[in-house]
Design an enzyme around this catalytic site. Structure first.
Site, PDB file in Angstrom:
ATOM      1  N   GLY A   1       0.737  -5.243   0.748  1.00  0.00           N
ATOM      2  CA  GLY A   1      -0.376  -5.415  -0.189  1.00  0.00           C
ATOM      3  C   GLY A   1       0.061  -6.042  -1.503  1.00  0.00           C
TER       4      GLY A   1
ATOM      5  N   GLU B   1       3.630  -5.156   7.547  1.00  0.00           N
ATOM      6  CA  GLU B   1       2.602  -4.273   8.094  1.00  0.00           C
ATOM      7  C   GLU B   1       2.790  -3.960   9.572  1.00  0.00           C
ATOM      8  OE1 GLU B   1       2.066  -6.446   5.768  1.00  0.00           O
ATOM      9  OE2 GLU B   1       0.480  -5.805   4.401  1.00  0.00           O
TER      10      GLU B   1
ATOM     11  N   GLU C   1      -0.049  -9.569  -0.914  1.00  0.00           N
ATOM     12  CA  GLU C   1      -1.460  -9.971  -0.833  1.00  0.00           C
ATOM     13  C   GLU C   1      -2.070 -10.132  -2.231  1.00  0.00           C
ATOM     14  OE1 GLU C   1      -2.296  -6.868   2.107  1.00  0.00           O
ATOM     15  OE2 GLU C   1      -3.097  -8.465   3.395  1.00  0.00           O
TER      16      GLU C   1
ATOM     17  N   ALA D   1       0.847  -1.195   0.000  1.00  0.00           N
ATOM     18  CA  ALA D   1       0.000   0.000   0.000  1.00  0.00           C
ATOM     19  C   ALA D   1       0.885   1.247   0.000  1.00  0.00           C
ATOM     20  CB  ALA D   1      -0.891  -0.005   1.235  1.00  0.00           C
TER      21      ALA D   1
HETATM   22  N1  CO8 Z   1       4.419   3.471  -0.321  1.00  0.00           N
HETATM   23  C1  CO8 Z   1       4.784   4.659  -0.824  1.00  0.00           C
HETATM   24  N2  CO8 Z   1       5.973   4.900  -1.416  1.00  0.00           N
HETATM   25  C2  CO8 Z   1       6.824   3.861  -1.498  1.00  0.00           C
HETATM   26  C3  CO8 Z   1       6.533   2.598  -0.989  1.00  0.00           C
HETATM   27  C4  CO8 Z   1       5.248   2.415  -0.365  1.00  0.00           C
HETATM   28  N3  CO8 Z   1       4.844   1.228   0.084  1.00  0.00           N
HETATM   29  N4  CO8 Z   1       7.590   1.802  -1.195  1.00  0.00           N
HETATM   30  C5  CO8 Z   1       8.514   2.533  -1.829  1.00  0.00           C
HETATM   31  N5  CO8 Z   1       8.064   3.791  -2.021  1.00  0.00           N
HETATM   32  C6  CO8 Z   1       8.748   4.924  -2.629  1.00  0.00           C
HETATM   33  C7  CO8 Z   1       9.809   5.500  -1.726  1.00  0.00           C
HETATM   34  O1  CO8 Z   1       9.240   6.371  -0.781  1.00  0.00           O
HETATM   35  C8  CO8 Z   1      10.695   6.190  -2.721  1.00  0.00           C
HETATM   36  O2  CO8 Z   1      10.100   7.406  -3.113  1.00  0.00           O
HETATM   37  P1  CO8 Z   1      10.972   8.752  -3.245  1.00  0.00           P
HETATM   38  O3  CO8 Z   1      11.916   8.450  -4.391  1.00  0.00           O
HETATM   39  O4  CO8 Z   1       9.956   9.795  -3.566  1.00  0.00           O
HETATM   40  O5  CO8 Z   1      11.687   8.916  -1.948  1.00  0.00           O
HETATM   41  C9  CO8 Z   1      10.651   5.256  -3.923  1.00  0.00           C
HETATM   42  O6  CO8 Z   1       9.477   4.466  -3.778  1.00  0.00           O
HETATM   43  C10 CO8 Z   1      11.816   4.310  -3.977  1.00  0.00           C
HETATM   44  O7  CO8 Z   1      11.917   3.691  -2.737  1.00  0.00           O
HETATM   45  P2  CO8 Z   1      13.330   3.291  -2.099  1.00  0.00           P
HETATM   46  O8  CO8 Z   1      14.312   4.393  -2.341  1.00  0.00           O
HETATM   47  O9  CO8 Z   1      13.109   2.886  -0.695  1.00  0.00           O
HETATM   48  O10 CO8 Z   1      13.711   2.087  -3.055  1.00  0.00           O
HETATM   49  P3  CO8 Z   1      14.406   0.690  -2.750  1.00  0.00           P
HETATM   50  O11 CO8 Z   1      14.276  -0.050  -4.026  1.00  0.00           O
HETATM   51  O12 CO8 Z   1      15.766   0.865  -2.181  1.00  0.00           O
HETATM   52  O13 CO8 Z   1      13.570   0.017  -1.543  1.00  0.00           O
HETATM   53  C11 CO8 Z   1      11.637  -1.001  -0.498  1.00  0.00           C
HETATM   54  C12 CO8 Z   1      12.409  -0.570  -1.774  1.00  0.00           C
HETATM   55  C13 CO8 Z   1      12.374  -2.080   0.295  1.00  0.00           C
HETATM   56  C14 CO8 Z   1      10.382  -1.587  -1.121  1.00  0.00           C
HETATM   57  C15 CO8 Z   1      11.365   0.186   0.448  1.00  0.00           C
HETATM   58  O14 CO8 Z   1      10.960   1.304  -0.312  1.00  0.00           O
HETATM   59  C16 CO8 Z   1      10.282  -0.127   1.466  1.00  0.00           C
HETATM   60  O15 CO8 Z   1      10.565  -0.700   2.506  1.00  0.00           O
HETATM   61  N6  CO8 Z   1       9.019   0.278   1.158  1.00  0.00           N
HETATM   62  C17 CO8 Z   1       7.902   0.096   2.078  1.00  0.00           C
HETATM   63  C18 CO8 Z   1       7.433  -1.355   2.096  1.00  0.00           C
HETATM   64  C19 CO8 Z   1       6.278  -1.542   3.060  1.00  0.00           C
HETATM   65  O16 CO8 Z   1       6.362  -1.315   4.249  1.00  0.00           O
HETATM   66  N7  CO8 Z   1       5.148  -2.035   2.512  1.00  0.00           N
HETATM   67  C20 CO8 Z   1       3.977  -2.338   3.310  1.00  0.00           C
HETATM   68  C21 CO8 Z   1       3.015  -1.227   3.196  1.00  0.00           C
HETATM   69  S1  CO8 Z   1       1.630  -1.496   4.219  1.00  0.00           S
HETATM   70  C22 CO8 Z   1       0.568  -2.429   3.270  1.00  0.00           C
HETATM   71  O17 CO8 Z   1       0.865  -2.876   2.187  1.00  0.00           O
HETATM   72  C23 CO8 Z   1      -0.756  -2.604   3.919  1.00  0.00           C
HETATM   73  C24 CO8 Z   1      -1.720  -3.526   3.270  1.00  0.00           C
HETATM   74  C25 CO8 Z   1      -2.946  -3.581   4.167  1.00  0.00           C
HETATM   75  C26 CO8 Z   1      -4.201  -3.530   3.389  1.00  0.00           C
HETATM   76  C27 CO8 Z   1      -5.462  -3.183   4.089  1.00  0.00           C
HETATM   77  C28 CO8 Z   1      -6.613  -3.081   3.086  1.00  0.00           C
HETATM   78  C29 CO8 Z   1      -7.953  -2.779   3.575  1.00  0.00           C
END
Ligand code: CO8
Length: 259
Positions: free
Chosen positions: A110, A133, A113, A65
């Site tokens: 997500g 999460e 998922e 997400a």
């Molecule tokens: N949301 C928003 N932006 C993101 C996300 C994310 N999940 N992941 C990456 N980005 C963005 C970064 O902020 C960054 O943006 P910017 O260049 O503007 O700073 C860009 O993507 C690149 O990210 P990174 O520099 O971090 O790139 P890497 O390739 O080094 O790292 C990762 C990638 C490991 C994926 C890292 O970005 C990360 O940890 N992201 C978050 C992952 C996370 O926690 N996901 C879980 C989210 S919660 C969820 O999915 C809830 C589902 C529940 C559903 C309920 C439904 C009803």
């Protein structure tokens, strides 16, 4: 401007691409909406035999997400509305055609998922899986707490869900989260092989077989066997069944119409 979800129907396969590579294909409100619409379009297209999900860019299938959209709910009513609205995984899980997640890079939250809502998962060796999460003080609410343990068992699922730790492709294969791991660069070939297999099978038979397996998974054996029996009986009435037997006798490929 290109959409956040792309649809490309090729030789009977709908390739559905999550397309926000600059945000690691994180699922924002537009993507949630477009994903649901795209899946329904592909599911309703009679020329489509299978749906394949993949991520744009080199780094990720989907990072979950869009965390930047996380805002405090205005009220309990808003939170409830959001909660009870359609989830991005609902349309995928409801699809009667075979669904495949073709995963490279990060497949988190997500994003995992989405992969869990698919029937099959194939990944490259560089894939990384996780449900982080709880690290954001939420839980996997798009099916993760239910589908992951059903797929891999309670132990490995609880470990991933409670720690939020990532696992690599080899571990994902070991616990049965993915069915196949291929070399980076071979994902398209793996998808093509699966797509070819889905082109050879009776579309209605596949839909009913999927229904039998998925409905049966939630039922006691005796009831599951009854579901299987009913669907199996229905398939004895189709033209495709006649065509399948005729093609075998005539030593040719069957031409199925779904009738
Ligand atoms: N949301 C928003 N932006 C993101 C996300 C994310 N999940 N992941 C990456 N980005 C963005 C970064 O902020 C960054 O943006 P910017 O260049 O503007 O700073 C860009 O993507 C690149 O990210 P990174 O520099 O971090 O790139 P890497 O390739 O080094 O790292 C990762 C990638 C490991 C994926 C890292 O970005 C990360 O940890 N992201 C978050 C992952 C996370 O926690 N996901 C879980 C989210 S919660 C969820 O999915 C809830 C589902 C529940 C559903 C309920 C439904 C009803």
């Amino acid at each position: 401007m290109a959409g956040t979800v792309l649809l490309d129907v090729r030789a009977g396969t709908a390739l559905i691409t999550l397309n926000r590579p600059e945000a690691r294909n994180a699922i924002d409100a537009a993507m949630r909406r477009e994903l649901t619409e795209t899946v329904r379009t592909a599911a309703d297209d009679p020329s489509v035999r299978a749906l394949v999900f993949r991520g744009a860019g080199e780094r990720a299938f989907c990072a979950g997400a869009d965390i930047k959209e996380f805002v405090p709910p205005h009220s309990l009513v808003d939170a409830r509305e959001e909660r009870t609205g359609p989830k991005w995984t609902d349309a995928i899980a409801a699809c009667r055609k075979p669904t495949v997640a073709a995963v490279h890079g990060y497949c988190l939250g997500g994003g995992l998922e989405i992969a869990l809502a698919c029937d099959l998962r194939v990944a490259t060796g560089d894939a990384v899986f996780g449900l982080p999460e709880v690290r954001r003080a939420i839980l996997p609410g798009a099916g993760g707490t239910q589908r992951l343990p059903r797929l891999v068992g309670l132990g490995p699922a609880l470990r991933m869900i409670l720690t939020g730790e990532h696992i690599d492709a080899a571990e994902a294969l070991r616990i049965g989260l993915v069915g196949e791991v291929v070399a980076t660069g071979s994902l398209e070939d793996a998808v093509r092989r699966l797509a070819e297999a889905f082109r050879r099978v009776g579309p209605r038979a596949v839909a009913y077989a999927k229904e039998a397996v998925l409905r049966g998974a939630d039922l006691p054996l005796s009831e599951g066997l009854r579901v299987e029996g009913e669907l199996s009986t229905l398939l004895t009435t189709t033209q495709d069944r006649v065509e399948g037997a005729a093609a075998f006798r005539e030593r040719r490929d069957p031409v199925y119409t779904g009738q």
